[in-house]
Motif scaffolding. Structure first.
Motif, PDB file in Angstrom:
ATOM      1  N   CYS A 108       0.800  -1.223   0.000  1.00  0.00           N
ATOM      2  CA  CYS A 108       0.000   0.000   0.000  1.00  0.00           C
ATOM      3  C   CYS A 108       0.832   1.272   0.000  1.00  0.00           C
ATOM      4  N   ILE A 109       2.132   1.170   0.122  1.00  0.00           N
ATOM      5  CA  ILE A 109       2.958   2.377   0.215  1.00  0.00           C
ATOM      6  C   ILE A 109       2.749   3.271  -0.997  1.00  0.00           C
ATOM      7  N   VAL A 110       2.751   2.683  -2.186  1.00  0.00           N
ATOM      8  CA  VAL A 110       2.569   3.484  -3.399  1.00  0.00           C
ATOM      9  C   VAL A 110       1.175   4.090  -3.421  1.00  0.00           C
ATOM     10  N   GLU A 111       0.170   3.323  -3.003  1.00  0.00           N
ATOM     11  CA  GLU A 111      -1.192   3.865  -2.977  1.00  0.00           C
ATOM     12  C   GLU A 111      -1.298   5.059  -2.033  1.00  0.00           C
ATOM     13  N   LEU A 112      -0.648   4.955  -0.894  1.00  0.00           N
ATOM     14  CA  LEU A 112      -0.641   6.084   0.024  1.00  0.00           C
ATOM     15  C   LEU A 112       0.096   7.273  -0.576  1.00  0.00           C
ATOM     16  N   GLY A 113       1.140   6.995  -1.353  1.00  0.00           N
ATOM     17  CA  GLY A 113       1.830   8.072  -2.049  1.00  0.00           C
ATOM     18  C   GLY A 113       0.918   8.760  -3.046  1.00  0.00           C
ATOM     19  N   ARG A 114       0.079   7.977  -3.735  1.00  0.00           N
ATOM     20  CA  ARG A 114      -0.871   8.583  -4.680  1.00  0.00           C
ATOM     21  C   ARG A 114      -1.898   9.432  -3.940  1.00  0.00           C
ATOM     22  N   LYS A 115      -2.349   8.930  -2.785  1.00  0.00           N
ATOM     23  CA  LYS A 115      -3.322   9.691  -2.010  1.00  0.00           C
ATOM     24  C   LYS A 115      -2.721  11.003  -1.503  1.00  0.00           C
ATOM     25  N   ALA A 116      -1.433  10.962  -1.219  1.00  0.00           N
ATOM     26  CA  ALA A 116      -0.749  12.176  -0.767  1.00  0.00           C
ATOM     27  C   ALA A 116      -0.370  13.085  -1.922  1.00  0.00           C
ATOM     28  N   SER A 117      -0.596  12.628  -3.169  1.00  0.00           N
ATOM     29  CA  SER A 117      -0.327  13.431  -4.374  1.00  0.00           C
ATOM     30  C   SER A 117       1.130  13.869  -4.463  1.00  0.00           C
ATOM     31  N   VAL A 118       2.038  12.884  -4.343  1.00  0.00           N
ATOM     32  CA  VAL A 118       3.462  13.184  -4.444  1.00  0.00           C
ATOM     33  C   VAL A 118       4.082  12.338  -5.548  1.00  0.00           C
ATOM     34  N   ASP A 119       5.301  12.717  -5.942  1.00  0.00           N
ATOM     35  CA  ASP A 119       6.027  11.984  -6.982  1.00  0.00           C
ATOM     36  C   ASP A 119       6.782  10.787  -6.411  1.00  0.00           C
ATOM     37  N   TYR A 120       7.276  10.923  -5.182  1.00  0.00           N
ATOM     38  CA  TYR A 120       8.064   9.857  -4.561  1.00  0.00           C
ATOM     39  C   TYR A 120       7.619   9.690  -3.112  1.00  0.00           C
ATOM     40  N   VAL A 121       7.599   8.438  -2.657  1.00  0.00           N
ATOM     41  CA  VAL A 121       7.120   8.173  -1.307  1.00  0.00           C
ATOM     42  C   VAL A 121       8.071   7.181  -0.630  1.00  0.00           C
ATOM     43  N   ALA A 122       8.357   7.433   0.649  1.00  0.00           N
ATOM     44  CA  ALA A 122       9.255   6.568   1.411  1.00  0.00           C
ATOM     45  C   ALA A 122       8.604   6.227   2.746  1.00  0.00           C
ATOM     46  N   GLN A 123       9.028   5.113   3.323  1.00  0.00           N
ATOM     47  CA  GLN A 123       8.545   4.742   4.648  1.00  0.00           C
ATOM     48  C   GLN A 123       9.573   3.861   5.348  1.00  0.00           C
ATOM     49  N   CYS A 124       9.659   4.032   6.669  1.00  0.00           N
ATOM     50  CA  CYS A 124      10.456   3.146   7.511  1.00  0.00           C
ATOM     51  C   CYS A 124       9.517   2.279   8.326  1.00  0.00           C
ATOM     52  N   ARG A 125       9.843   0.996   8.439  1.00  0.00           N
ATOM     53  CA  ARG A 125       9.102   0.098   9.317  1.00  0.00           C
ATOM     54  C   ARG A 125      10.084  -0.519  10.300  1.00  0.00           C
TER      55      ARG A 125
END
Length: 556
Positions: A108-125
């Protein structure tokens, strides 16, 4: 609140951090700073660091999320990238309560990036592997769903996780197209002042007890090159052995440390430690360069290339001495809250420096920095002139920084529609007036103008490149809440005048300074520049032109 832990200091995430970060979530600030949530017109590429997920406490996850975002801000060129603040990311994901319920799986990381309307999205777990902690970092191109970078590493404690983040995450962000420093073809606009390597060769004698200390000049700061060994009442030698005082200096609780430096010297603020870090190359390498070339366990010695000669004097927590040879912690004058204050530390197995909130009752080392009363601000040429606004006779200090001449105070011209914070004239006298964008565009006196976003960038890059510490250099030395003051190295003296909106609400005087730029984003929105008591860097956003912010004028 954190306590001092042996050998490897565990990352402290306590009440001071919790209070500060929760303040950032106030509804008004979201509404005013980022009124353009639904439709953002960002210059260049946009990046979001999603809130971290995993087995750590919420406070720890928030802290490490901010650390990942801070790394992105530091390494990505500001001319081509906008790293969204957490307030923006959380708002776009539907609020702090909804995004975690909606999607916690990796896919879902990419989907959350789309919801945030950004070009690149990162996450730490963050997870557990036996008794160890594990970090997994992922960075995606939202448009293509392509994986740009991923790593997983395991460490024994939270401080180890922080070290991994500082080492690995910058490489990931630099893999984004356009992030690599191709732009180094052009020389920096101004050559920063040279850094003085090595000791100045001078000795300082403490008149209270006759003890002598080596001193060292690093950049514009002069430091004692040894830990303080003044026998203030209540201070201790490690293990209560005088020989350890001779080698490592004495250990002090915070209240004693605040009064322990001799006349002409003082306990440094957090900002002054940050200036030191940045002068020697940044917090990721400062420990290696400032540690002594001997005395650290397990080959944890430094290069001591600046003559600072930091030694691992350990500490005392709860009546127990611990950590000598493994860790050095030095008190700062910056408080966390009534019971805590910040310490600057180095570890035997880490090349960087850390900034951690400790109980004031714990005992650590002290390094004193020299007072420089009346000294010219670093890098800034104070003109010594006053400008008089012929419209109302008000006088303003000015400062020349590089090729630009700025007013060194916020504008206080009573233009129609402008307001004093909370409609109190005393706030106008201290912070200047607050203006909507259309009024701000016409408010600077003849010969001066509202600076463009590009002109703010010139100021941001005065030291040769955009720096995470620019806000620290520009903020006034007093007036910011919760020890958020700056070093005011240029004489710019930025103050936290707060902000207002068209409905007559005012918020955050003492916490934030926000200044309009002359650069429009759209018909309804314009760019601003802001500084926070929590952050060392400047930030930019594009709120509604109807909001009320401060004005700094730059000379034509």
């Amino acid at each position: 609140m954190p306590s001092f832990l042996p050998a490897i200091a565990v990352l402290a995430l306590e009440k001071g951090n919790r209070e500060k970060e929760s303040d950032m979530r106030i509804v008004f600030l979201m509404a005013v700073f980022f009124a353009a949530f639904q439709q953002v017109f960002a210059a260049g590429q946009t990046v979001a660091v999603l809130p971290s997920d995993g087995v750590l406490s919420q406070d720890e996850l928030e802290f490490l999320t901010d650390k990942a975002q801070e790394i992105a801000v530091r390494v990505l060129p500001k001319s081509g990238f906008e790293v969204f603040p957490q307030e923006v990311v959380i708002k776009r994901l539907g609020g702090a309560d909804s995004y975690v319920k909606e999607c916690k799986e990796i896919s879902c990381i990419v989907e959350l990036g789309r919801k945030a309307s950004v070009d690149y999205v990162a996450q730490c777990r963050f997870g557990k592997l036996g008794s160890d902690l594990r970090i997994t970092f992922e960075l995606y191109n939202v448009k293509t769903s392509g994986l740009i970078d991923k790593f997983s590493e395991t460490e024994k404690d939270r401080n180890g996780l922080l070290a991994i983040m500082e080492k690995r995450i910058p490489d990931g962000f630099m893999k984004i197209p356009g992030a690599a420093p191709e732009a180094k073809t052009a020389p920096p606009p101004v050559t920063p002042p040279p850094v003085t390597n090595g000791s100045s060769g001078e000795m300082f004698t403490d008149s209270r007890d006759g003890k002598k200390y080596r001193t060292v000049k690093i950049g514009r700061q002069t430091w004692m090159a040894e830990n303080l060994n003044y026998n203030a009442r209540g201070s201790k030698c490690y293990d209560n052995k005088p020989a350890n005082c001779e080698k490592y200096g004495r250990l002090y609780d915070w209240n004693t440390a605040m009064k322990a430096c001799p006349s002409g010297w003082r306990l440094p603020s957090g900002d002054e430690y940050e200036v030191l870090d940045n002068t020697v190359g940044g917090e990721n390498v400062a420990g290696k360069k400032l540690k002594s070339s001997g005395g650290w366990k397990d080959n944890g010695n430094g290069t001591d290339e600046f003559g600072f000669s930091a030694l691992p004097g350990g500490g005392n927590s709860g009546g127990k001495f611990i950590g000598v040879g493994n860790i050095g912690v030095w008190w700062s004058a910056s408080e966390g809250d009534s019971a805590s204050a910040y310490g600057w530390d180095m570890l035997h197995d880490f090349d960087g420096t850390n900034w951690i909130d400790y109980f004031k009752s714990e005992f650590f080392s002290v390094r004193c920095v020299q007072n420089l009363p009346g000294a010219a601000p670093v890098g800034g040429e104070v003109s010594g002139k006053m400008f008089t606004d012929s419209r109302d006779g008000k006088k303003y200090r000015t400062v020349k920084i590089g090729t630009q001449t700025w007013m060194a105070e916020n504008l206080n011209y009573d233009a129609r529609g402008s307001k004093c914070y909370e409609n109190n004239s005393g706030n106008c006298a201290r912070y200047g007036r607050l203006y909507d964008w259309n009024t701000a565009m016409k408010s600077c006196p003849s010969g001066w103008h509202l600076p463009s976003q590009a002109e703010w960038r010139v100021l941001d890059k005065f030291k040769g490149e955009s720096t995470v510490a620019t806000g620290t250099y520009l903020k006034a030395r007093s007036g910011w809440n919760r020890s958020g003051n700056g070093t005011d190295e240029y004489g710019f003296s930025a103050l936290p005048g707060g902000l207002g909106d068209s409905d007559g609400r005012f918020e955050d005087v003492g916490n934030y300074g926000v200044w309009w730029t002359a650069s429009e984003a759209t018909f309804e929105y314009a760019y601003n520049q802001s500084m926070s008591y929590l952050k060392s860097y400047m930030n930019s956003s594009y709120p509604s032109k109807a909001n009320l912010f401060s004005v700094r004028c730059v000379k034509d």
